[in-house]
Scaffold this motif. Structure first.
Motif, PDB file in Angstrom:
ATOM      1  N   ASP A  29       0.825  -1.213   0.000  1.00 15.59           N
ATOM      2  CA  ASP A  29       0.000   0.000   0.000  1.00 15.59           C
ATOM      3  C   ASP A  29       0.858   1.262   0.000  1.00 15.59           C
ATOM      4  OD1 ASP A  29      -2.332  -1.458  -0.043  1.00 15.59           O
ATOM      5  OD2 ASP A  29      -2.657  -1.360   2.117  1.00 15.59           O
ATOM      6  N   VAL A  30       1.995   1.210   0.738  1.00 17.22           N
ATOM      7  CA  VAL A  30       2.903   2.359   0.748  1.00 17.22           C
ATOM      8  C   VAL A  30       3.452   2.600  -0.662  1.00 17.22           C
ATOM      9  CG1 VAL A  30       5.099   3.268   1.614  1.00 17.22           C
ATOM     10  CG2 VAL A  30       3.534   2.067   3.165  1.00 17.22           C
ATOM     11  N   TYR A  31       3.899   1.544  -1.315  1.00 14.21           N
ATOM     12  CA  TYR A  31       4.422   1.676  -2.675  1.00 14.21           C
ATOM     13  C   TYR A  31       3.337   2.173  -3.631  1.00 14.21           C
ATOM     14  CZ  TYR A  31       8.769  -0.783  -1.431  1.00 14.21           C
ATOM     15  OH  TYR A  31       9.975  -1.143  -0.890  1.00 14.21           O
ATOM     16  N   ASP A  32       2.113   1.710  -3.426  1.00 14.23           N
ATOM     17  CA  ASP A  32       0.993   2.151  -4.265  1.00 14.23           C
ATOM     18  C   ASP A  32       0.754   3.647  -4.090  1.00 14.23           C
ATOM     19  OD1 ASP A  32      -1.271   2.378  -5.805  1.00 14.23           O
ATOM     20  OD2 ASP A  32      -2.547   1.154  -4.520  1.00 14.23           O
ATOM     21  N   ASP A  33       0.740   4.111  -2.838  1.00 15.52           N
ATOM     22  CA  ASP A  33       0.507   5.534  -2.564  1.00 15.52           C
ATOM     23  C   ASP A  33       1.537   6.410  -3.246  1.00 15.52           C
ATOM     24  OD1 ASP A  33      -1.731   5.077  -1.060  1.00 15.52           O
ATOM     25  OD2 ASP A  33      -0.711   5.167   0.871  1.00 15.52           O
ATOM     26  N   TYR A  34       2.775   5.914  -3.338  1.00 16.96           N
ATOM     27  CA  TYR A  34       3.841   6.718  -3.924  1.00 16.96           C
ATOM     28  C   TYR A  34       4.202   6.271  -5.340  1.00 16.96           C
ATOM     29  CZ  TYR A  34       4.299   9.277   0.364  1.00 16.96           C
ATOM     30  OH  TYR A  34       4.029  10.093   1.432  1.00 16.96           O
ATOM     31  N   GLU A  35       3.277   5.497  -5.935  1.00 14.13           N
ATOM     32  CA  GLU A  35       3.324   5.155  -7.359  1.00 14.13           C
ATOM     33  C   GLU A  35       4.597   4.399  -7.761  1.00 14.13           C
ATOM     34  OE1 GLU A  35       2.427   8.597  -9.713  1.00 14.13           O
ATOM     35  OE2 GLU A  35       0.462   8.886  -8.784  1.00 14.13           O
ATOM     36  N   ASP A  36       5.079   3.570  -6.849  1.00 13.95           N
ATOM     37  CA  ASP A  36       6.183   2.668  -7.189  1.00 13.95           C
ATOM     38  C   ASP A  36       5.558   1.300  -7.481  1.00 13.95           C
ATOM     39  OD1 ASP A  36       8.546   1.368  -7.542  1.00 13.95           O
ATOM     40  OD2 ASP A  36       9.508   2.165  -5.742  1.00 13.95           O
ATOM     41  N   PHE A  37       4.915   1.202  -8.644  1.00 13.10           N
ATOM     42  CA  PHE A  37       4.010   0.096  -8.919  1.00 13.10           C
ATOM     43  C   PHE A  37       4.727  -1.240  -9.126  1.00 13.10           C
ATOM     44  CE2 PHE A  37       1.609   3.854 -10.718  1.00 13.10           C
ATOM     45  CZ  PHE A  37       0.872   4.038  -9.557  1.00 13.10           C
ATOM     46  N   GLU A  38       5.952  -1.196  -9.611  1.00  9.27           N
ATOM     47  CA  GLU A  38       6.709  -2.436  -9.772  1.00  9.27           C
ATOM     48  C   GLU A  38       6.898  -3.127  -8.420  1.00  9.27           C
ATOM     49  OE1 GLU A  38       7.591  -3.791 -12.590  1.00  9.27           O
ATOM     50  OE2 GLU A  38       7.019  -2.139 -13.917  1.00  9.27           O
ATOM     51  N   LYS A  39       7.142  -2.327  -7.378  1.00 13.30           N
ATOM     52  CA  LYS A  39       7.365  -2.894  -6.046  1.00 13.30           C
ATOM     53  C   LYS A  39       6.065  -3.371  -5.403  1.00 13.30           C
ATOM     54  CE  LYS A  39      11.754  -0.602  -5.166  1.00 13.30           C
ATOM     55  NZ  LYS A  39      12.505   0.399  -4.378  1.00 13.30           N
ATOM     56  N   VAL A  40       4.944  -2.778  -5.820  1.00 16.07           N
ATOM     57  CA  VAL A  40       3.644  -3.326  -5.385  1.00 16.07           C
ATOM     58  C   VAL A  40       3.534  -4.768  -5.869  1.00 16.07           C
ATOM     59  CG1 VAL A  40       1.139  -3.123  -5.541  1.00 16.07           C
ATOM     60  CG2 VAL A  40       2.541  -1.060  -5.416  1.00 16.07           C
ATOM     61  N   PHE A  41       3.843  -4.975  -7.140  1.00 16.96           N
ATOM     62  CA  PHE A  41       3.814  -6.329  -7.712  1.00 16.96           C
ATOM     63  C   PHE A  41       4.755  -7.247  -6.938  1.00 16.96           C
ATOM     64  CE2 PHE A  41       5.252  -9.701 -10.456  1.00 16.96           C
ATOM     65  CZ  PHE A  41       4.123 -10.108 -11.145  1.00 16.96           C
ATOM     66  N   ASP A  42       5.967  -6.767  -6.612  1.00 11.23           N
ATOM     67  CA  ASP A  42       6.944  -7.590  -5.895  1.00 11.23           C
ATOM     68  C   ASP A  42       6.410  -8.040  -4.540  1.00 11.23           C
ATOM     69  OD1 ASP A  42       8.768  -7.326  -7.957  1.00 11.23           O
ATOM     70  OD2 ASP A  42       9.783  -5.603  -7.048  1.00 11.23           O
ATOM     71  N   CYS A  43       5.752  -7.125  -3.820  1.00  9.64           N
ATOM     72  CA  CYS A  43       5.184  -7.468  -2.505  1.00  9.64           C
ATOM     73  C   CYS A  43       4.112  -8.547  -2.638  1.00  9.64           C
ATOM     74  CB  CYS A  43       4.599  -6.224  -1.843  1.00  9.64           C
ATOM     75  SG  CYS A  43       5.822  -5.044  -1.262  1.00  9.64           S
ATOM     76  N   LEU A  44       3.224  -8.384  -3.588  1.00  9.47           N
ATOM     77  CA  LEU A  44       2.150  -9.357  -3.781  1.00  9.47           C
ATOM     78  C   LEU A  44       2.715 -10.712  -4.207  1.00  9.47           C
ATOM     79  CD1 LEU A  44      -0.369  -7.008  -5.609  1.00  9.47           C
ATOM     80  CD2 LEU A  44      -0.522  -7.820  -3.243  1.00  9.47           C
ATOM     81  N   LYS A  45       3.739 -10.681  -5.023  1.00 10.31           N
ATOM     82  CA  LYS A  45       4.394 -11.918  -5.447  1.00 10.31           C
ATOM     83  C   LYS A  45       4.989 -12.644  -4.248  1.00 10.31           C
ATOM     84  CE  LYS A  45       8.050 -13.580  -8.564  1.00 10.31           C
ATOM     85  NZ  LYS A  45       9.051 -13.175  -9.586  1.00 10.31           N
ATOM     86  N   GLU A  46       5.636 -11.889  -3.343  1.00 10.21           N
ATOM     87  CA  GLU A  46       6.232 -12.503  -2.156  1.00 10.21           C
ATOM     88  C   GLU A  46       5.161 -13.092  -1.246  1.00 10.21           C
ATOM     89  OE1 GLU A  46       9.282 -11.436   1.523  1.00 10.21           O
ATOM     90  OE2 GLU A  46       9.079 -10.037  -0.175  1.00 10.21           O
ATOM     91  N   ILE A  47       4.032 -12.394  -1.134  1.00 11.32           N
ATOM     92  CA  ILE A  47       2.925 -12.921  -0.324  1.00 11.32           C
ATOM     93  C   ILE A  47       2.477 -14.272  -0.859  1.00 11.32           C
ATOM     94  CG2 ILE A  47       0.484 -12.593   0.288  1.00 11.32           C
ATOM     95  CD1 ILE A  47       1.124  -9.540   0.334  1.00 11.32           C
ATOM     96  N   LEU A  48       2.305 -14.356  -2.170  1.00 10.57           N
ATOM     97  CA  LEU A  48       1.822 -15.596  -2.776  1.00 10.57           C
ATOM     98  C   LEU A  48       2.865 -16.704  -2.747  1.00 10.57           C
ATOM     99  CD1 LEU A  48      -0.189 -14.038  -5.718  1.00 10.57           C
ATOM    100  CD2 LEU A  48      -1.127 -15.317  -3.776  1.00 10.57           C
ATOM    101  N   GLN A  49       4.110 -16.353  -2.715  1.00 11.84           N
ATOM    102  CA  GLN A  49       5.144 -17.372  -2.565  1.00 11.84           C
ATOM    103  C   GLN A  49       5.089 -17.988  -1.171  1.00 11.84           C
ATOM    104  OE1 GLN A  49       8.490 -14.946  -3.708  1.00 11.84           O
ATOM    105  NE2 GLN A  49       8.545 -15.771  -5.797  1.00 11.84           N
ATOM    106  N   GLN A  50       4.655 -17.188  -0.195  1.00 10.08           N
ATOM    107  CA  GLN A  50       4.544 -17.693   1.173  1.00 10.08           C
ATOM    108  C   GLN A  50       3.178 -18.317   1.442  1.00 10.08           C
ATOM    109  OE1 GLN A  50       6.008 -15.224   4.372  1.00 10.08           O
ATOM    110  NE2 GLN A  50       7.146 -13.957   2.933  1.00 10.08           N
ATOM    111  N   GLU A  51       2.154 -17.748   0.822  1.00  9.01           N
ATOM    112  CA  GLU A  51       0.782 -18.209   1.081  1.00  9.01           C
ATOM    113  C   GLU A  51       0.037 -18.268  -0.266  1.00  9.01           C
ATOM    114  OE1 GLU A  51      -2.860 -16.233   3.367  1.00  9.01           O
ATOM    115  OE2 GLU A  51      -1.174 -16.635   4.715  1.00  9.01           O
ATOM    116  N   PRO A  52       0.203 -19.360  -1.019  1.00 10.28           N
ATOM    117  CA  PRO A  52      -0.307 -19.436  -2.394  1.00 10.28           C
ATOM    118  C   PRO A  52      -1.819 -19.258  -2.536  1.00 10.28           C
ATOM    119  CG  PRO A  52       1.241 -21.212  -1.952  1.00 10.28           C
ATOM    120  CD  PRO A  52       0.966 -20.572  -0.643  1.00 10.28           C
ATOM    121  N   ASP A  53      -2.566 -19.504  -1.482  1.00 11.89           N
ATOM    122  CA  ASP A  53      -4.022 -19.404  -1.608  1.00 11.89           C
ATOM    123  C   ASP A  53      -4.575 -18.130  -0.969  1.00 11.89           C
ATOM    124  OD1 ASP A  53      -3.440 -20.117   0.966  1.00 11.89           O
ATOM    125  OD2 ASP A  53      -4.960 -21.689   1.125  1.00 11.89           O
ATOM    126  N   ASN A  54      -3.725 -17.125  -0.797  1.00 16.46           N
ATOM    127  CA  ASN A  54      -4.196 -15.859  -0.216  1.00 16.46           C
ATOM    128  C   ASN A  54      -5.083 -15.139  -1.232  1.00 16.46           C
ATOM    129  OD1 ASN A  54      -4.090 -12.865   0.420  1.00 16.46           O
ATOM    130  ND2 ASN A  54      -3.044 -13.687   2.214  1.00 16.46           N
TER     131      ASN A  54
END
Length: 466
Positions: free
Chosen positions: A148-173
Motif C-alpha cells: 500500500d505504501v508503494y501504491d501511494d507513492y506510485e512505485d508500482f513495480e514494487k507493489v507487484f513484488d510485494c504481492l508476489k512474495e505474499i503468494l510465494q509464502q501463502e499461495p491461496d491468499n
C-alpha cells in the motif's frame, strides 16, 4: 441453553455496569478499581460509538493508571492519529516499543504516521525492518502494508513484488490473488505472473483464482488460445465465475471467433447484472458477422444502460451505413451529433452518407468540420479532398491539398491527390510529374490510394496511368 438474545442482554448489562464503574472512578466516587482489560473494553466501546473525545479521555486515565502498558499506549497513539497529532503518536509508539517490541500494531501505526508526514522512505525502511522479525500472518500483513505504501507513492513495480512474495509464502491468499491480477496487467509483468501462477497451481490445483490469473497473464501476452484453456479450468472449479466467461468472450473476439464469443458473453448476462459493455460487445460480434439487425438490437440494449448514448447512436448508424441505408444512418448520426458535435468520426461518417445521397455541399461542410477538429490528422483532409474532387471543385481541392501537406508534414498521399487534381484539370504532364514524385516518396501508398477512391468517383480519369 441460553439463547442469543439473553446472552446479548447479559453483555449489555455487564457493559453498563462497567461504564458506571468508570464514571464513578473518573468522578472519584466509591474507590472503584478498573483493570487494564476493562479500560480497553471501555475505550473500544467509545470508539465503536464514534465518541472519540470520550475514548481519548478514557485512554488518558488508563495510561495514568498503567503507564507501562504497551497496548494502552498503542490505543492512545491510534486515537491521536485520528486527530492528526502525528508527532505525539510517534512518541507514544516509541515508548510502547520499549515495553513490547513484538507488537505488529506499533509498526503499522508508525507507518501511518510517517505517510501522513510525507516521510515515505522512513515508512518503507520501518516495514522492511519489521519483515525481518515477523513470520506467518504478521509478515503477510506487513507485506500488504508495504504494498500500500508503494501504491501511494506510485512505485508500482514494487507493489507487484510485494504481492508476489505474499503468494510465494501463502499461495491461496485470496486478497493477493485478486490484487496481483490487476497489477500484472498494469505493470505488464505477464511472463512472471505465468511462472508464479503455474507454481501456485502445482501446489493448489483447485485454486480457481490462480487459474483465472494464469489466463489473464496469457491474455496479456496475446496468447488467446492458452488463455481460454486456463479460464476453462477455472470454470470447471467454479462454473459461476462470470469474469472468466467475460474474458473468454474477449479472447474469442481477438481471435475473430465471434459466434463463440457471443456464447460466452451471453453467459455473463445470465450470471451477473446486465452491463452496457457486454451488450455492446455482443453487438460488435453480430456486426462483424454482418448480422446488422441483431447488432443494432444489442447496441440499443447497451444504450439503455450507457449515459454516452451518442457513441452508441454512432455505432447503430454505422450498421445502417454498412447496409447502404443512408437515410437511416443520417437519422442516427443526427442524434449523435446533437449530443456531441465535436466528434470527428461522427462528422466523417455523416459526410460519407451525404456524398452517397448526392448532397455534396453538405458533405463538404461535415468534412471541413473534421479538419477543423483534427487538423493534423490525414483522414479528414483526405475525405475533404476526395469530396471536392468529386464535386469538380478543383481549385478549392488544390488549396486544401496545400493545407493538408502543411498540417500533416508532407504526407505522400496528398502528392498523389495533387497528381489526380492536375490530371482532372487537363494538366497531364504536370500530373505525371507529381505522380512520379509520390511514387518515389512512398510507392506503397499507390495501391491503397487507388483502392480508396469510392465508386462514385470517375475512375476512368485514371486510365492515363494504365
Amino acid at each position: 441453553m441460553k439463547d442469543f438474545s439473553q446472552h446479548d442482554e447479559e453483555k449489555d448489562q455487564e457493559l453498563s455496569e462497567l461504564l458506571q464503574r468508570y464514571e464513578d472512578f473518573r468522578g472519584g466516587r466509591g474507590g472503584s478499581y478498573i483493570e487494564e482489560e476493562a479500560f480497553e473494553k471501555i475505550i473500544e466501546h467509545f470508539e465503536a460509538q464514534e465518541q472519540f473525545l470520550k475514548a481519548l479521555q478514557a485512554v488518558e486515565i488508563a495510561t495514568e493508571q498503567f503507564p507501562y502498558s504497551a497496548s494502552l499506549l498503542i490505543k492512545k497513539a491510534d486515537l491521536l492519529l485520528n486527530r492528526r497529532k502525528y508527532e505525539q503518536a510517534l512518541t507514544l509508539l516509541e515508548q510502547a516499543s520499549i515495553f513490547d517490541n513484538n507488537n505488529i500494531d506499533i509498526y503499522i501505526l508508525k507507518t501511518e504516521a510517517f505517510l501522513a508526514l510525507d516521510r515515505q522512505e522512513e515508512a518503507v525502511e520501518l516495514l522492511k525492518e519489521a519483515l525481518e522479525f515477523f513470520e506467518g500472518e504478521d509478515k503477510i500483513e506487513l507485506l500488504f502494508e508495504l504494498a500500500d505504501v508503494y501504491d501511494d507513492y506510485e512505485d508500482f513495480e514494487k507493489v507487484f513484488d510485494c504481492l508476489k512474495e505474499i503468494l510465494q509464502q501463502e499461495p491461496d491468499n485470496e486478497e493477493a490473488l485478486y490484487k496481483i491480477c490487476f497489477w500484472t496487467d498494469y505493470t505488464g509483468r505477464n511472463a512472471e505472473s505465468i511462472e508464479l501462477h503455474k507454481k501456485i497451481i502445482d501446489e493448489t490445483p483447485y485454486n480457481e483464482l490462480a487459474w483465472f490469473n494464469l489466463g489473464a497473464a496469457f491474455q496479456g501476452l496475446k496468447l488467446y488460445e492458452k488463455a481460454i484453456d486456463a479460464y476453462q479450468y477455472a470454470l470447471v472449479i467454479d462454473e459461476k465465475m462470470d469474469y472468466a466467461y467475460r474474458n473468454i468472450g474477449d479472447a474469442y473476439i481477438r481471435l475473430r471467433k465471434y459466434k463463440d464469443a457471443i456464447e460466452y458473453l451471453e453467459k455473463v448476462l445470465e450470471l451477473s447484472k446486465p452491463e452496457d459493455v457486454i451488450y455492446e460487445a455482443i453487438g460488435f460480434c453480430y456486426e462483424k458477422m454482418k448480422n446488422y439487425a441483431l447488432a443494432r438490437f444489442y447496441y440499443r440494449k447497451a444504450s439503455h444502460l450507457n449515459p454516452d448514448i451518442s457513441y452508441l447512436a454512432y455505432k447503430i448508424a454505422y450498421t445502417y451505413y454498412k447496409e447502404e441505408k443512408y437515410e437511416m444512418c443520417v437519422k442516427q448520426l443526427d442524434t449523435a451529433l446533437k449530443l456531441k458535435r465535436n466528434k470527428p468520426e461522427y462528422s466523417i461518417l455523416m459526410g460519407d452518407c451525404k456524398m452517397q445521397l448526392g448532397f455534396t455541399k453538405e458533405a463538404i461542410q461535415y468534412f471541413s468540420n473534421v479538419v477543423r477538429l483534427k487538423p493534423k490528422s490525414a483522414v479528414g483532409w483526405e475525405a475533404l479532398i476526395k469530396c471536392l474532387y468529386d464535386a469538380e471543385y478543383y481549385d478549392e481541392a488544390s488549396k486544401q491539398i496545400d493545407n493538408a501537406l502543411t498540417m500533416t508534414k508532407n504526407k505522400p498521399i496528398f502528392i498523389y491527390y495533387r497528381a489526380l487534381i492536375q490530371f482532372a484539370q487537363g494538366k497531364k504532364k504536370q500530373a505525371l510529374i507529381y505522380l512520379e514524385e509520390a511514387l518515389i516518396s512512398d510507392p506503397g501508398q499507390f495501391k491503397r490510394f487507388y483502392k480508396s477512391i469510392p465508386p462514385y468517383f470517375n475512375i476512368n480519369k485514371w486510365q492515363i496511368l494504365s
